[in-house]
Scaffold this motif. Sequence first.
Motif, PDB file in Angstrom:
ATOM      1  N   GLY A 205      -0.919  -6.321 -10.229  1.00 25.06           N
ATOM      2  CA  GLY A 205      -0.376  -6.222 -11.578  1.00 25.06           C
ATOM      3  C   GLY A 205       0.349  -4.905 -11.816  1.00 25.06           C
ATOM      4  N   LEU A 206      -0.187  -3.828 -11.269  1.00 24.32           N
ATOM      5  CA  LEU A 206       0.463  -2.520 -11.414  1.00 24.32           C
ATOM      6  C   LEU A 206       1.838  -2.505 -10.744  1.00 24.32           C
ATOM      7  CD1 LEU A 206      -2.538  -0.088 -10.759  1.00 24.32           C
ATOM      8  CD2 LEU A 206      -1.326  -0.418 -12.929  1.00 24.32           C
ATOM      9  N   LEU A 207       1.921  -3.067  -9.551  1.00 21.82           N
ATOM     10  CA  LEU A 207       3.194  -3.086  -8.831  1.00 21.82           C
ATOM     11  C   LEU A 207       4.240  -3.932  -9.554  1.00 21.82           C
ATOM     12  CD1 LEU A 207       1.929  -3.422  -5.145  1.00 21.82           C
ATOM     13  CD2 LEU A 207       2.697  -1.362  -6.320  1.00 21.82           C
ATOM     14  N   LYS A 208       3.775  -5.009 -10.189  1.00 19.47           N
ATOM     15  CA  LYS A 208       4.689  -5.881 -10.931  1.00 19.47           C
ATOM     16  C   LYS A 208       5.147  -5.237 -12.235  1.00 19.47           C
ATOM     17  CE  LYS A 208       5.060 -10.570 -12.829  1.00 19.47           C
ATOM     18  NZ  LYS A 208       4.359 -11.873 -13.036  1.00 19.47           N
ATOM     19  N   SER A 209       4.203  -4.575 -12.913  1.00 19.86           N
ATOM     20  CA  SER A 209       4.522  -3.989 -14.229  1.00 19.86           C
ATOM     21  C   SER A 209       5.322  -2.698 -14.128  1.00 19.86           C
ATOM     22  CB  SER A 209       3.230  -3.730 -15.009  1.00 19.86           C
ATOM     23  OG  SER A 209       2.523  -4.925 -15.220  1.00 19.86           O
ATOM     24  N   TYR A 210       5.163  -1.989 -13.029  1.00 19.40           N
ATOM     25  CA  TYR A 210       5.803  -0.681 -12.887  1.00 19.40           C
ATOM     26  C   TYR A 210       6.574  -0.631 -11.557  1.00 19.40           C
ATOM     27  CZ  TYR A 210       2.501   0.263 -16.613  1.00 19.40           C
ATOM     28  OH  TYR A 210       1.794   0.200 -17.787  1.00 19.40           O
ATOM     29  N   PRO A 211       7.781  -1.160 -11.542  1.00 20.94           N
ATOM     30  CA  PRO A 211       8.557  -1.235 -10.294  1.00 20.94           C
ATOM     31  C   PRO A 211       8.927   0.126  -9.701  1.00 20.94           C
ATOM     32  CG  PRO A 211       9.875  -1.900 -12.207  1.00 20.94           C
ATOM     33  CD  PRO A 211       8.465  -1.803 -12.666  1.00 20.94           C
ATOM     34  N   ASN A 212       8.860   1.173 -10.507  1.00 19.35           N
ATOM     35  CA  ASN A 212       9.168   2.515 -10.000  1.00 19.35           C
ATOM     36  C   ASN A 212       7.921   3.309  -9.617  1.00 19.35           C
ATOM     37  OD1 ASN A 212      12.011   2.244 -10.383  1.00 19.35           O
ATOM     38  ND2 ASN A 212      11.751   2.682 -12.572  1.00 19.35           N
ATOM     39  N   LEU A 213       6.812   2.619  -9.520  1.00 17.76           N
ATOM     40  CA  LEU A 213       5.546   3.288  -9.205  1.00 17.76           C
ATOM     41  C   LEU A 213       5.614   3.967  -7.845  1.00 17.76           C
ATOM     42  CD1 LEU A 213       2.783   3.455 -10.717  1.00 17.76           C
ATOM     43  CD2 LEU A 213       1.975   1.641  -9.190  1.00 17.76           C
ATOM     44  N   LYS A 214       5.136   5.222  -7.783  1.00 16.46           N
ATOM     45  CA  LYS A 214       5.170   5.990  -6.541  1.00 16.46           C
ATOM     46  C   LYS A 214       3.799   6.110  -5.885  1.00 16.46           C
ATOM     47  CE  LYS A 214       9.549   6.941  -6.979  1.00 16.46           C
ATOM     48  NZ  LYS A 214      10.536   6.296  -6.082  1.00 16.46           N
ATOM     49  N   ALA A 215       2.732   5.974  -6.682  1.00 16.70           N
ATOM     50  CA  ALA A 215       1.390   6.122  -6.105  1.00 16.70           C
ATOM     51  C   ALA A 215       0.368   5.394  -6.955  1.00 16.70           C
ATOM     52  CB  ALA A 215       1.005   7.601  -5.984  1.00 16.70           C
ATOM     53  N   ILE A 216      -0.662   4.890  -6.290  1.00 17.36           N
ATOM     54  CA  ILE A 216      -1.849   4.350  -6.955  1.00 17.36           C
ATOM     55  C   ILE A 216      -3.025   5.234  -6.577  1.00 17.36           C
ATOM     56  CG2 ILE A 216      -3.456   2.425  -7.156  1.00 17.36           C
ATOM     57  CD1 ILE A 216      -1.149   0.535  -6.523  1.00 17.36           C
ATOM     58  N   ILE A 217      -3.715   5.749  -7.579  1.00 16.78           N
ATOM     59  CA  ILE A 217      -4.882   6.597  -7.363  1.00 16.78           C
ATOM     60  C   ILE A 217      -6.128   5.785  -7.720  1.00 16.78           C
ATOM     61  CG2 ILE A 217      -6.080   8.712  -8.052  1.00 16.78           C
ATOM     62  CD1 ILE A 217      -3.314   9.785  -8.973  1.00 16.78           C
ATOM     63  N   ALA A 218      -7.010   5.614  -6.764  1.00 17.68           N
ATOM     64  CA  ALA A 218      -8.233   4.841  -7.002  1.00 17.68           C
ATOM     65  C   ALA A 218      -9.455   5.700  -6.705  1.00 17.68           C
ATOM     66  CB  ALA A 218      -8.251   3.587  -6.139  1.00 17.68           C
ATOM     67  N   PRO A 219     -10.142   6.189  -7.742  1.00 19.37           N
ATOM     68  CA  PRO A 219     -11.340   7.016  -7.531  1.00 19.37           C
ATOM     69  C   PRO A 219     -12.584   6.165  -7.287  1.00 19.37           C
ATOM     70  CG  PRO A 219     -10.877   6.877  -9.860  1.00 19.37           C
ATOM     71  CD  PRO A 219      -9.801   6.081  -9.176  1.00 19.37           C
ATOM     72  N   ALA A 227      -6.259  -1.634  -3.098  1.00 15.06           N
ATOM     73  CA  ALA A 227      -4.893  -1.209  -3.403  1.00 15.06           C
ATOM     74  C   ALA A 227      -4.085  -0.983  -2.131  1.00 15.06           C
ATOM     75  CB  ALA A 227      -4.918   0.054  -4.251  1.00 15.06           C
ATOM     76  N   ALA A 228      -4.704  -0.364  -1.124  1.00 14.81           N
ATOM     77  CA  ALA A 228      -3.997  -0.109   0.130  1.00 14.81           C
ATOM     78  C   ALA A 228      -3.633  -1.412   0.838  1.00 14.81           C
ATOM     79  CB  ALA A 228      -4.845   0.764   1.036  1.00 14.81           C
ATOM     80  N   GLN A 229      -4.519  -2.403   0.745  1.00 17.06           N
ATOM     81  CA  GLN A 229      -4.223  -3.698   1.357  1.00 17.06           C
ATOM     82  C   GLN A 229      -3.075  -4.393   0.624  1.00 17.06           C
ATOM     83  OE1 GLN A 229      -5.930  -4.998   4.276  1.00 17.06           O
ATOM     84  NE2 GLN A 229      -3.955  -6.065   4.145  1.00 17.06           N
ATOM     85  N   VAL A 230      -3.039  -4.273  -0.701  1.00 13.94           N
ATOM     86  CA  VAL A 230      -1.954  -4.862  -1.482  1.00 13.94           C
ATOM     87  C   VAL A 230      -0.620  -4.228  -1.114  1.00 13.94           C
ATOM     88  CG1 VAL A 230      -0.987  -5.025  -3.823  1.00 13.94           C
ATOM     89  CG2 VAL A 230      -3.378  -5.613  -3.421  1.00 13.94           C
ATOM     90  N   VAL A 231      -0.584  -2.904  -1.013  1.00 11.72           N
ATOM     91  CA  VAL A 231       0.644  -2.198  -0.644  1.00 11.72           C
ATOM     92  C   VAL A 231       1.089  -2.604   0.763  1.00 11.72           C
ATOM     93  CG1 VAL A 231       1.570   0.083  -0.047  1.00 11.72           C
ATOM     94  CG2 VAL A 231       0.357  -0.259  -2.214  1.00 11.72           C
ATOM     95  N   THR A 232       0.123  -2.737   1.662  1.00  8.99           N
ATOM     96  CA  THR A 232       0.441  -3.164   3.027  1.00  8.99           C
ATOM     97  C   THR A 232       1.038  -4.561   3.038  1.00  8.99           C
ATOM     98  OG1 THR A 232      -1.354  -1.803   3.936  1.00  8.99           O
ATOM     99  CG2 THR A 232      -0.540  -3.605   5.312  1.00  8.99           C
ATOM    100  N   ASP A 233       0.383  -5.490   2.339  1.00 12.38           N
ATOM    101  CA  ASP A 233       0.838  -6.885   2.322  1.00 12.38           C
ATOM    102  C   ASP A 233       2.189  -7.047   1.631  1.00 12.38           C
ATOM    103  OD1 ASP A 233      -1.517  -7.520   3.590  1.00 12.38           O
ATOM    104  OD2 ASP A 233      -2.521  -8.266   1.782  1.00 12.38           O
ATOM    105  N   ALA A 234       2.492  -6.164   0.675  1.00 11.38           N
ATOM    106  CA  ALA A 234       3.752  -6.243  -0.069  1.00 11.38           C
ATOM    107  C   ALA A 234       4.889  -5.507   0.638  1.00 11.38           C
ATOM    108  CB  ALA A 234       3.559  -5.679  -1.471  1.00 11.38           C
ATOM    109  N   ASN A 235       4.615  -4.998   1.832  1.00  9.71           N
ATOM    110  CA  ASN A 235       5.628  -4.249   2.600  1.00  9.71           C
ATOM    111  C   ASN A 235       6.182  -3.058   1.816  1.00  9.71           C
ATOM    112  OD1 ASN A 235       5.578  -5.990   4.924  1.00  9.71           O
ATOM    113  ND2 ASN A 235       6.778  -7.488   3.761  1.00  9.71           N
ATOM    114  N   LEU A 236       5.289  -2.375   1.131  1.00 10.69           N
ATOM    115  CA  LEU A 236       5.694  -1.213   0.338  1.00 10.69           C
ATOM    116  C   LEU A 236       5.226   0.105   0.953  1.00 10.69           C
ATOM    117  CD1 LEU A 236       5.082  -2.598  -3.272  1.00 10.69           C
ATOM    118  CD2 LEU A 236       7.282  -2.176  -2.139  1.00 10.69           C
TER     119      LEU A 236
END
Length: 331
Positions: A205-219, A227-236
């Motif tokens: 949802g974050l990647l869809k809502s914010y196309p200019n997103l540069k980083a996801i921080i997950a504490p 999140a890392a798996q989503v970025v990997t699967d989305a080829n980002l």
Amino acid sequence: MSFLRKLMVTAAFSAAMFVNAAYAENVKIALVVKSLGNGFFDAANKGAEEAAKELGGVDIIYTGPTKATAEAQIEVINSLIAQKVNAIAISANDADALVPALKKAMDRGITVISWDSGVAPEGRQLHLNPSDTNLIGETIIKLAADYLPEGGDVAILSASSTATNQNAWIDAAKKVLPEKFPKINVVATVYGDDDSAKSTDEAKGLLKSYPNLKAIIAPTTVGVVAAAQVVTDANLIGKVNVTGLALPSEFKKFIDNGASQAVALWNPIDLGYSAVYLAHDLAVKKEEAKPGATLSIGRVGKVTLDDTNSAAMAPPFKFDKSNIEEFSKIY
């Protein structure tokens, strides 16, 4: 009955009483986690068992709900009260909701401490933070900012909206933005409830809502993997950097493939060890938890309680390509 037979019966009875007394003297310490099946808490349990072995005469009850909710933890607490454990060391899903159940435990003579994610002061005797809250908050922002020299939009994927520790870290992170990281713009904070499926959906949802997103921080160790798996699967990879708090053993592949440049964490084994050590000394040695008190945490060292009876264990440690291989073999 002959004198000899009487002597033998007496000896046998005494021996049985001795064995039963020795068994009864075992201290039962419950290590209550936010949810079971979480690698971070499994590692903490290894430390708990290490402390139990070192202290001697301690039985660890490793328990928690299957879902990270306050209601489920309250059921666990009530069960432990019925079992008449000596101490409860809990990582809380909600700082306030657990207080009545934990006060009930303390009224029954059970030692109660919180660790990792805290309980409100009236519901525990002390709290052990894994690290200094402000330092963790600054660290998770710096992990993103270090790889964004021009700044940019970042989003936070946390655990539950009531998680004491994550909320405190996020607040601390936002406070340092204007002065130390003015180019970093936090566009959203979402919650995955430490559930892999929900965290995955929130990251998408974050990647869809914010196309200019540069980083996801997950504490949270669950959210950062999702999140890392989503970025990997989305080829980002190379476009969106995932960072936050992660177990090296679970996260190594995402450092290796470039979905993440670096993450941080403290040693969860030491955290579980320290929590049990503190719970034991309060329950058995009758150490007093009060502001200014310095308490032992065994091989890890000592902690000093502040005016809320809280203490911090250690600074977070950064993992990147230079050291992730080494530490992934440990935890």
